[in-house]
Design an enzyme around this catalytic site. Structure first.
Site, mmCIF file in Angstrom:
data_model
loop_
_atom_site.group_PDB
_atom_site.id
_atom_site.type_symbol
_atom_site.label_atom_id
_atom_site.label_comp_id
_atom_site.label_asym_id
_atom_site.label_seq_id
_atom_site.Cartn_x
_atom_site.Cartn_y
_atom_site.Cartn_z
ATOM 1 N N ASP A 138 -15.621 -0.468 -14.816
ATOM 2 C CA ASP A 138 -15.237 0.860 -14.355
ATOM 3 C C ASP A 138 -13.720 1.013 -14.205
ATOM 4 O O ASP A 138 -13.151 2.055 -14.509
ATOM 5 C CB ASP A 138 -15.918 1.177 -13.013
ATOM 6 C CG ASP A 138 -17.440 1.200 -13.149
ATOM 7 O OD1 ASP A 138 -17.915 1.390 -14.291
ATOM 8 O OD2 ASP A 138 -18.133 1.024 -12.137
ATOM 9 N N GLU B 36 -13.506 12.448 -16.898
ATOM 10 C CA GLU B 36 -14.247 12.415 -18.140
ATOM 11 C C GLU B 36 -15.258 13.552 -18.132
ATOM 12 O O GLU B 36 -15.764 13.924 -17.078
ATOM 13 C CB GLU B 36 -15.006 11.090 -18.178
ATOM 14 C CG GLU B 36 -15.062 10.450 -19.502
ATOM 15 C CD GLU B 36 -15.699 9.080 -19.375
ATOM 16 O OE1 GLU B 36 -15.909 8.467 -20.398
ATOM 17 O OE2 GLU B 36 -15.982 8.634 -18.243
ATOM 18 N N CYS C 285 -12.396 -9.405 -23.102
ATOM 19 C CA CYS C 285 -12.014 -8.852 -24.395
ATOM 20 C C CYS C 285 -11.873 -10.001 -25.402
ATOM 21 O O CYS C 285 -11.117 -10.949 -25.164
ATOM 22 C CB CYS C 285 -10.699 -8.107 -24.265
ATOM 23 S SG CYS C 285 -10.056 -7.554 -25.854
ATOM 24 N N ASP D 106 -13.014 7.143 -13.212
ATOM 25 C CA ASP D 106 -14.284 6.887 -13.876
ATOM 26 C C ASP D 106 -15.393 7.194 -12.878
ATOM 27 O O ASP D 106 -15.449 6.612 -11.798
ATOM 28 C CB ASP D 106 -14.363 5.426 -14.321
ATOM 29 C CG ASP D 106 -15.684 5.125 -14.997
ATOM 30 O OD1 ASP D 106 -15.958 5.753 -16.038
ATOM 31 O OD2 ASP D 106 -16.448 4.297 -14.472
ATOM 32 N N CYS E 82 -5.451 -4.023 -25.112
ATOM 33 C CA CYS E 82 -5.128 -4.154 -26.531
ATOM 34 C C CYS E 82 -5.809 -3.113 -27.413
ATOM 35 O O CYS E 82 -5.548 -3.031 -28.605
ATOM 36 C CB CYS E 82 -5.475 -5.564 -27.021
ATOM 37 S SG CYS E 82 -7.247 -5.848 -27.146
HETATM 38 ZN ZN LIG Z 1 -8.104 -6.637 -25.182
#
Ligand SMILES: [Zn+2]
Length: 394
Positions: A346, A264, A336, A180, A320
């Protein structure tokens, strides 16, 4: 490499810059005139080529009013003609705009296509048999193919030397890495390695701002204005030197440690809003780092993959696959909401870039395992969805 010519040599170099500019502009003008008159007279031959120009150059050198052309390296003049010819060819092929006239003080440079020799911290080439002193802190290995001499806005001379060099490929490495690239930290790798951005810019930025103000306040065409412009150019120069040294170290380490490097597309990063000055500097840094990684990878037999620019690498939880749409640029860490894991922005992005790259090339040998333990299934689902939309992209 920086050059330190004597006063006498400076005059001779100025002559070279001037003659190259004259030749380029003269023959550009010639070609335009020839084209217009050929069109008017409806001649079969509509444009001049390199050989027409070269024959004309020989004539010019013999005419009293332009015989000063023979004071400079003839091969450099011929190269200017080739350069012009190339510019026209690119224009004919619709790869470039119509060639423009070279302006004085904009960019001073000339090419020495042959007979360049480096010895005892001096550079030798035709018309400079005595050699120009140079600062040679990086030893040049191999046979010199050609050199380009330039003078920048700060009045400094440099030689860019192209050598024919045999580069030995490195032993294959086993590692695949996702990286990244960013503004806060230059590069964060999926193996946990982090490369910081270098800091000397803060103070330099301030000095640049002072100089910019000074320049803006100074009167047009005044001596003071010239001086501030020079000082500003030197500061920019300093920044780019410090920056390039750092980027070379980083790119070298990344390329030597990894066999496949997944990056990227930078266009996304370019959209990041940042303060004006820093932004321009960092934009250059990031694209320069990518450029260095790419060519060094080629040198040493490594592979570079670029993932799709629209892949939300920062917003996707790599455990996930949850996509956090409310993530802002300021959020360096987030939790999350689905799997409740704490994520470093990052590092999380680098994990996603790695998985995305692995899937993209479908590199099955030895990598499926690592992809799986990185929670690939959820990301793979996202990729499948996108595949359905754009089947020819991957
Ligand atoms: Zn997650």
């Amino acid at each position: 490499m920086r050059l330190f010519p004597t006063k006498e040599q400076e005059t001779k170099l100025a002559k070279h810059f001037g003659c190259i500019r004259f030749v380029y502009n003269h023959f550009l003008d010639n070609r335009v005139k020839f084209y217009l008159s050929a069109k008017e007279k409806q001649l079969a031959k509509k444009s001049l080529n390199y050989y027409d120009d070269a024959a004309e150059l020989t004539k010019l050198k013999k005419q009293p009013e332009t015989e000063w052309l023979s004071e400079v390296n003839s091969q450099s003049l011929q190269h200017a003609l080739k350069h012009l010819d190339g510019a026209f060819n690119r224009f004919y092929r619709k790869q470039a705009k119509f060639p423009r006239f070279k302006k004085k003080n904009l960019k001073n440079s000339f090419r020495i296509p042959q007979f360049v020799r480096l010895e005892n911290n001096k550079i030798y080439f035709p018309k400079f048999k005595e050699g120009i002193k140079m600062d040679n802190h990086r030893p040049v290995e191999g046979e010199v193919e050609f050199a380009t001499i330039t003078m920048n806005a700060a009045g400094q001379y440099h030689a860019c030397i192209t050598v024919e060099k045999f580069i030995e490929k490195l032993e294959p490495a086993s590692k695949v890495v996702g990286i990244d690239l960013g503004v806060k930290e230059l590069a964060v790798c999926s193996d946990g390695t982090r490369f910081p951005n270098i800091k000397p810019f803060r103070s330099l930025e301030q000095r640049i701002r002072v100089r910019q103000k000074e320049l803006a306040r100074s009167k047009k065409d005044s001596k003071g204005r010239q001086k501030s412009r020079l000082k500003l150019a030197r500061l920019y120069n300093k920044i780019s030197n410090v920056r390039n040294d750092h980027l070379h170290k980083v790119s070298h380490q990344i390329v030597s440690e990894n066999q496949t490097i997944i990056l990227e597309d930078l266009n996304v990063k370019g959209m990041m809003a940042n303060r004006k000055l820093s932004k321009s500097i960092w934009d250059v840094s990031l694209s320069e780092l990518v450029r260095q990684i790419s060519y060094k990878a080629e040198w040493y037999g490594r592979k570079v993959l670029f993932i799709d620019r629209w892949f939300p690498s920062s917003k996707t939880c790599h455990h996930c696959g949850y996509i956090n749409e409310s993530l802002t640029l300021k959020d360096r860490e987030w939790t999350c909401p689905r799997c409740e894991r704490k994520l470093d922005r990052d590092y999380n992005a680098s994990q996603n870039i790695l998985v995305q790259g692995l899937n993209m090339k479908n590199m099955s040998v030895g990598t499926t395992e690592s992809a799986e333990c990185l929670g690939v299934s959820s990301v793979a689902k996202a990729i499948d969805n996108r595949l359905a939309r754009k089947p020819n992209r991957l």
